[in-house]
Design a protein around this motif. Structure first.
Motif, PDB file in Angstrom:
ATOM      1  N   ASP A 123      42.452  42.452  47.727  1.00 41.10           N
ATOM      2  CA  ASP A 123      43.748  43.132  47.789  1.00 41.10           C
ATOM      3  C   ASP A 123      43.719  44.492  47.102  1.00 41.10           C
ATOM      4  N   ARG A 124      43.049  44.591  45.961  1.00 39.62           N
ATOM      5  CA  ARG A 124      42.983  45.871  45.247  1.00 39.62           C
ATOM      6  C   ARG A 124      42.230  46.912  46.085  1.00 39.62           C
ATOM      7  N   ARG A 128      43.646  50.429  47.742  1.00 40.87           N
ATOM      8  CA  ARG A 128      43.019  51.748  47.541  1.00 40.87           C
ATOM      9  C   ARG A 128      42.773  52.446  48.878  1.00 40.87           C
ATOM     10  N   ARG A 151      51.358  45.835  46.902  1.00 40.31           N
ATOM     11  CA  ARG A 151      51.802  46.175  45.540  1.00 40.31           C
ATOM     12  C   ARG A 151      52.589  45.022  44.925  1.00 40.31           C
ATOM     13  N   LEU A 154      50.006  42.250  44.043  1.00 36.56           N
ATOM     14  CA  LEU A 154      49.211  42.628  42.868  1.00 36.56           C
ATOM     15  C   LEU A 154      50.060  42.686  41.605  1.00 36.56           C
ATOM     16  N   GLY A 158      48.863  40.347  38.693  1.00 37.94           N
ATOM     17  CA  GLY A 158      47.985  41.054  37.825  1.00 37.94           C
ATOM     18  C   GLY A 158      48.533  41.543  36.577  1.00 37.94           C
TER      19      GLY A 158
END
Length: 158
Positions: A123-124, A128, A151, A154, A158
């Protein structure tokens, strides 16, 4: 006829799907033009093989094209597509990197990269890459909702 830089400048401002599609089409026309008969033959043969589902032949044709014109970004991108369709993600990702080294604005390569990263549950990484795509075309259909969803995911994990 518009230059590639002009088309990308308009793409950043475009906000309707029709306008975005028209600009992308103009960009693809430029990307798919090698200007050399022998290179065009390899590109056309690879695209025919790709369309026919003969990914091994397509990879061979695009490899020939890359060897003849290593600076031609679309040769790398088309081979990345063939590798992806054959399930060879690592090879596809390597070719996407080469494509973007030659044409950092290559929205097709960025979109393909994001698709693979999402498939791999990164996902990150997907965020990006989609953020890079957003810099090229903020109104790309569906892009803002994908960015919002990533977003949100995450932010909560996170």
């Amino acid at each position: 006829m518009s230059t590639l830089d002009e088309l990308f400048a308009h793409l950043r401002e475009a906000n309707t799907p029709t306008e975005i599609e028209m600009l992308q089409s103009g960009i693809w026309q430029i990307w798919l033009t090698t200007g050399q008969h022998v290179l065009d033959k390899h590109l056309e043969a690879g695209m025919r093989a790709l369309a026919a589902g003969n990914y091994t032949q397509a990879i061979h044709d695009f490899t020939d094209l890359i060897e003849l014109a290593p600076s031609y970004a679309e040769g790398w991108n088309k081979r990345a597509t063939a590798y992806y369709l054959r399930g060879e993600y690592r090879a596809s990702l390597d070719d996407i990197r080469e494509t973007l080294r030659r044409e950092p604005r290559h929205f097709g390569a960025l979109s393909g990269w994001a698709t693979m990263l999402r498939t791999l549950a990164d996902d990150r990484g997907t965020l990006r890459v989609l953020t890079r795509l957003e810099q090229l075309c903020p109104h790309w259909p569906g892009l803002q909702s994908q960015l919002r969803d990533l977003r949100d995911q995450l932010g909560s994990s996170g």
